[in-house]
Motif scaffolding. Structure first.
Motif, PDB file in Angstrom:
ATOM      1  N   PHE A  35       0.858  -1.189   0.000  1.00  0.00           N
ATOM      2  CA  PHE A  35       0.000   0.000   0.000  1.00  0.00           C
ATOM      3  C   PHE A  35       0.890   1.233   0.000  1.00  0.00           C
ATOM      4  CE2 PHE A  35      -2.417   3.337   2.200  1.00  0.00           C
ATOM      5  CZ  PHE A  35      -3.638   3.295   1.538  1.00  0.00           C
ATOM      6  N   VAL A  36       0.777   2.072  -1.035  1.00  0.00           N
ATOM      7  CA  VAL A  36       1.545   3.305  -1.123  1.00  0.00           C
ATOM      8  C   VAL A  36       0.714   4.418  -0.493  1.00  0.00           C
ATOM      9  CG1 VAL A  36       2.704   4.945  -2.643  1.00  0.00           C
ATOM     10  CG2 VAL A  36       2.681   2.511  -3.222  1.00  0.00           C
ATOM     11  N   ALA A  37       1.152   4.898   0.664  1.00  0.00           N
ATOM     12  CA  ALA A  37       0.365   5.849   1.445  1.00  0.00           C
ATOM     13  C   ALA A  37       0.539   7.268   0.931  1.00  0.00           C
ATOM     14  CB  ALA A  37       0.767   5.780   2.920  1.00  0.00           C
ATOM     15  N   MET A  38      -0.584   7.925   0.682  1.00  0.00           N
ATOM     16  CA  MET A  38      -0.610   9.324   0.240  1.00  0.00           C
ATOM     17  C   MET A  38      -1.743  10.045   0.957  1.00  0.00           C
ATOM     18  SD  MET A  38      -0.094   8.840  -3.897  1.00  0.00           S
ATOM     19  CE  MET A  38      -1.408   7.632  -4.043  1.00  0.00           C
ATOM     20  N   ARG A  53      -6.783  -9.362   4.502  1.00  0.00           N
ATOM     21  CA  ARG A  53      -7.153 -10.536   5.304  1.00  0.00           C
ATOM     22  C   ARG A  53      -8.066 -11.468   4.505  1.00  0.00           C
ATOM     23  NH1 ARG A  53      -5.953 -10.274  10.754  1.00  0.00           N
ATOM     24  NH2 ARG A  53      -7.528 -11.868  11.169  1.00  0.00           N
ATOM     25  N   ARG A  54      -8.978 -10.890   3.732  1.00  0.00           N
ATOM     26  CA  ARG A  54      -9.877 -11.720   2.909  1.00  0.00           C
ATOM     27  C   ARG A  54      -9.107 -12.462   1.826  1.00  0.00           C
ATOM     28  NH1 ARG A  54     -13.261  -7.099   2.798  1.00  0.00           N
ATOM     29  NH2 ARG A  54     -12.915  -6.876   0.535  1.00  0.00           N
ATOM     30  N   LEU A  55      -7.992 -11.881   1.378  1.00  0.00           N
ATOM     31  CA  LEU A  55      -7.181 -12.512   0.330  1.00  0.00           C
ATOM     32  C   LEU A  55      -6.131 -13.458   0.903  1.00  0.00           C
ATOM     33  CD1 LEU A  55      -6.573  -9.419  -1.987  1.00  0.00           C
ATOM     34  CD2 LEU A  55      -8.232 -11.267  -2.299  1.00  0.00           C
ATOM     35  N   ASP A  56      -6.149 -13.657   2.227  1.00  0.00           N
ATOM     36  CA  ASP A  56      -5.159 -14.522   2.903  1.00  0.00           C
ATOM     37  C   ASP A  56      -3.738 -14.010   2.706  1.00  0.00           C
ATOM     38  OD1 ASP A  56      -7.071 -16.256   3.921  1.00  0.00           O
ATOM     39  OD2 ASP A  56      -6.985 -17.597   2.191  1.00  0.00           O
ATOM     40  N   ALA A  57      -3.567 -12.707   2.689  1.00  0.00           N
ATOM     41  CA  ALA A  57      -2.223 -12.141   2.544  1.00  0.00           C
ATOM     42  C   ALA A  57      -1.400 -12.430   3.786  1.00  0.00           C
ATOM     43  CB  ALA A  57      -2.308 -10.629   2.305  1.00  0.00           C
ATOM     44  N   ARG A  58      -0.152 -12.840   3.593  1.00  0.00           N
ATOM     45  CA  ARG A  58       0.738 -13.140   4.713  1.00  0.00           C
ATOM     46  C   ARG A  58       1.439 -11.886   5.225  1.00  0.00           C
ATOM     47  NH1 ARG A  58       0.471 -16.747   7.879  1.00  0.00           N
ATOM     48  NH2 ARG A  58       2.721 -16.949   8.145  1.00  0.00           N
ATOM     49  N   GLN A  59       1.476 -10.830   4.392  1.00  0.00           N
ATOM     50  CA  GLN A  59       2.191  -9.618   4.781  1.00  0.00           C
ATOM     51  C   GLN A  59       1.535  -8.409   4.128  1.00  0.00           C
ATOM     52  OE1 GLN A  59       6.834  -8.440   5.293  1.00  0.00           O
ATOM     53  NE2 GLN A  59       6.309  -9.321   3.331  1.00  0.00           N
ATOM     54  N   PHE A  60       1.449  -7.337   4.898  1.00  0.00           N
ATOM     55  CA  PHE A  60       0.901  -6.081   4.380  1.00  0.00           C
ATOM     56  C   PHE A  60       1.941  -4.999   4.614  1.00  0.00           C
ATOM     57  CE2 PHE A  60      -1.489  -2.241   4.110  1.00  0.00           C
ATOM     58  CZ  PHE A  60      -2.579  -2.510   3.289  1.00  0.00           C
ATOM     59  N   LYS A  61       2.420  -4.390   3.537  1.00  0.00           N
ATOM     60  CA  LYS A  61       3.483  -3.383   3.647  1.00  0.00           C
ATOM     61  C   LYS A  61       2.960  -2.014   3.244  1.00  0.00           C
ATOM     62  CE  LYS A  61       7.925  -5.739   3.266  1.00  0.00           C
ATOM     63  NZ  LYS A  61       9.215  -5.766   2.570  1.00  0.00           N
ATOM     64  N   VAL A  62       3.203  -1.033   4.099  1.00  0.00           N
ATOM     65  CA  VAL A  62       2.854   0.352   3.808  1.00  0.00           C
ATOM     66  C   VAL A  62       4.139   1.116   3.520  1.00  0.00           C
ATOM     67  CG1 VAL A  62       1.747   2.446   4.654  1.00  0.00           C
ATOM     68  CG2 VAL A  62       0.849   0.209   5.330  1.00  0.00           C
ATOM     69  N   SER A  63       4.173   1.832   2.411  1.00  0.00           N
ATOM     70  CA  SER A  63       5.342   2.639   2.068  1.00  0.00           C
ATOM     71  C   SER A  63       4.892   4.046   1.704  1.00  0.00           C
ATOM     72  CB  SER A  63       6.119   2.024   0.894  1.00  0.00           C
ATOM     73  OG  SER A  63       5.308   1.957  -0.263  1.00  0.00           O
ATOM     74  N   ASN A  64       5.797   5.002   1.832  1.00  0.00           N
ATOM     75  CA  ASN A  64       5.514   6.366   1.414  1.00  0.00           C
ATOM     76  C   ASN A  64       5.621   6.492  -0.098  1.00  0.00           C
ATOM     77  OD1 ASN A  64       5.001   8.063   3.787  1.00  0.00           O
ATOM     78  ND2 ASN A  64       7.079   7.503   4.413  1.00  0.00           N
ATOM     79  N   TYR A  68       7.267  11.126  -8.500  1.00  0.00           N
ATOM     80  CA  TYR A  68       7.948  11.244  -9.789  1.00  0.00           C
ATOM     81  C   TYR A  68       7.493  12.491 -10.537  1.00  0.00           C
ATOM     82  CZ  TYR A  68       9.646   6.482  -9.239  1.00  0.00           C
ATOM     83  OH  TYR A  68      10.282   5.350  -8.777  1.00  0.00           O
ATOM     84  N   THR A  69       6.449  13.162 -10.050  1.00  0.00           N
ATOM     85  CA  THR A  69       5.955  14.389 -10.661  1.00  0.00           C
ATOM     86  C   THR A  69       5.795  15.457  -9.586  1.00  0.00           C
ATOM     87  OG1 THR A  69       3.612  13.856 -10.354  1.00  0.00           O
ATOM     88  CG2 THR A  69       4.691  13.033 -12.360  1.00  0.00           C
ATOM     89  N   GLU A  70       5.734  16.705  -9.995  1.00  0.00           N
ATOM     90  CA  GLU A  70       5.555  17.790  -9.034  1.00  0.00           C
ATOM     91  C   GLU A  70       4.199  17.698  -8.345  1.00  0.00           C
ATOM     92  OE1 GLU A  70       7.129  21.754  -9.662  1.00  0.00           O
ATOM     93  OE2 GLU A  70       7.601  21.170 -11.735  1.00  0.00           O
ATOM     94  N   GLU A  71       3.193  17.172  -9.059  1.00  0.00           N
ATOM     95  CA  GLU A  71       1.867  17.044  -8.473  1.00  0.00           C
ATOM     96  C   GLU A  71       1.872  16.051  -7.312  1.00  0.00           C
ATOM     97  OE1 GLU A  71       1.786  18.765 -12.328  1.00  0.00           O
ATOM     98  OE2 GLU A  71       2.485  16.776 -11.752  1.00  0.00           O
ATOM     99  N   LEU A  72       2.595  14.943  -7.474  1.00  0.00           N
ATOM    100  CA  LEU A  72       2.658  13.936  -6.410  1.00  0.00           C
ATOM    101  C   LEU A  72       3.419  14.429  -5.195  1.00  0.00           C
ATOM    102  CD1 LEU A  72       3.198  10.489  -8.192  1.00  0.00           C
ATOM    103  CD2 LEU A  72       1.225  11.231  -6.857  1.00  0.00           C
ATOM    104  N   ARG A  73       4.237  15.460  -5.356  1.00  0.00           N
ATOM    105  CA  ARG A  73       5.001  15.995  -4.231  1.00  0.00           C
ATOM    106  C   ARG A  73       4.070  16.482  -3.125  1.00  0.00           C
ATOM    107  NH1 ARG A  73       9.184  20.561  -5.783  1.00  0.00           N
ATOM    108  NH2 ARG A  73       7.231  21.615  -6.291  1.00  0.00           N
ATOM    109  N   ASP A  74       2.888  16.931  -3.487  1.00  0.00           N
ATOM    110  CA  ASP A  74       1.923  17.417  -2.510  1.00  0.00           C
ATOM    111  C   ASP A  74       1.202  16.289  -1.783  1.00  0.00           C
ATOM    112  OD1 ASP A  74       2.513  20.056  -3.172  1.00  0.00           O
ATOM    113  OD2 ASP A  74       1.018  20.087  -4.788  1.00  0.00           O
ATOM    114  N   GLU A  75       1.474  15.026  -2.179  1.00  0.00           N
ATOM    115  CA  GLU A  75       0.792  13.877  -1.577  1.00  0.00           C
ATOM    116  C   GLU A  75       1.600  13.210  -0.464  1.00  0.00           C
ATOM    117  OE1 GLU A  75      -2.190  12.675  -2.143  1.00  0.00           O
ATOM    118  OE2 GLU A  75      -2.749  14.018  -3.791  1.00  0.00           O
TER     119      GLU A  75
END
Length: 241
Positions: A35-38, A53-64, A68-75
């Motif tokens: 999950f890319v957090a913005m 959990r419904r997909l039986d995922a063994r690991q959930f990773k959150v990253s910032n 890559y664009t100036e617009e995303l800089r505000d996220e």
């Protein structure tokens, strides 16, 4: 975020993969969710955890998000207020040691205020400052492989690109360790040069860029404020950067 992608189809394909796997709860391949957090999607995090959990995922990773664009800089979610958590340990900063505390309507507001109190925080014996001086790609034992078989330590180093960091434009130079088509990569886990490379990253002192206001060294990834240079990690598996 990816053009042409449809989340319902992705979920349907993951469910099909789960059904086709052999074995029980620890069936291979395992399913991980990233999950890319913005700012625009952080409110969806609880719902995504339920989906994992419904997909039986063994690991959930959150990253910032890596803008890559100036617009995303505000996220980004690690702006100026990020410094209040005092992630850089120092003898001059008072220490706060917190035990395991249940987070609920009664405790969430006091805990949030304590975390922003200017202390160097330890939670259940784990210092939040020291925990940031690692590379998760190396710690997890992973590598990143490009479309042409090229191998890099992590996804951002697969290609030369530009991204934005707070008010700075940052040029990232590609760092390729080798190619998956080369025979040496069949046994690279036991290759002395590759093992030595991973050990260097394990002991690497990462510059405190996310807790800093920025400097001219942010222009590229060729040198940082701790004196680390790009060519320090040059010779790996018989290749040079």
């Amino acid at each position: 975020m990816r053009l042409g992608a449809h989340l319902p189809l992705v979920i349907e394909n993951v469910i099909r993969l789960r059904r086709l796997r052999k074995g029980g709860h620890f069936a291979k391949p395992e399913i991980d969710v990233a999950f890319v957090a913005m700012k625009r999607n952080i409110h969806e995090l609880p719902e995504m955890l339920q989906l994992a959990r419904r997909l039986d995922a063994r690991q959930f990773k959150v990253s910032n998000v890596l803008p890559y664009t100036e617009e995303l800089r505000d996220e980004i979610l690690y702006a100026q207020e990020f410094r209040d958590l005092t992630y850089m340990p120092s003898r001059r900063i008072p220490r706060l040691s917190l035990p395991k505390i249940g987070v609920n309507g009664q405790t969430s507001a006091p805990l949030f205020e304590a975390l922003h109190g200017g202390y160097n925080v330890s939670l259940a014996g784990n210092n939040l400052g020291g925990a940031n001086d690692v590379c998760e790609f190396i710690e997890s034992g992973s590598i990143s492989i490009g479309w042409d078989g090229s191998v890099a330590p992590c996804l951002p180093l697969l290609h030369t690109h530009t991204h934005y960091f707070k008010g700075w434009q940052h040029q990232v130079k590609q760092h390729i360790l080798g190619n998956i088509h080369e025979r040496i990569w069949l046994t690279c886990g036991s290759n002395p040069d590759y093992v030595q490379y991973r050990e260097r990253v394990h002991s690497f002192a990462f510059a405190p860029c996310t807790a800093c206001g920025g400097c001219e060294l942010l222009d590229t990834n060729e040198e940082d404020c701790l004196g680390n240079t790009f060519l320090r990690a040059a010779a790996v598996c018989g290749r040079r950067v």
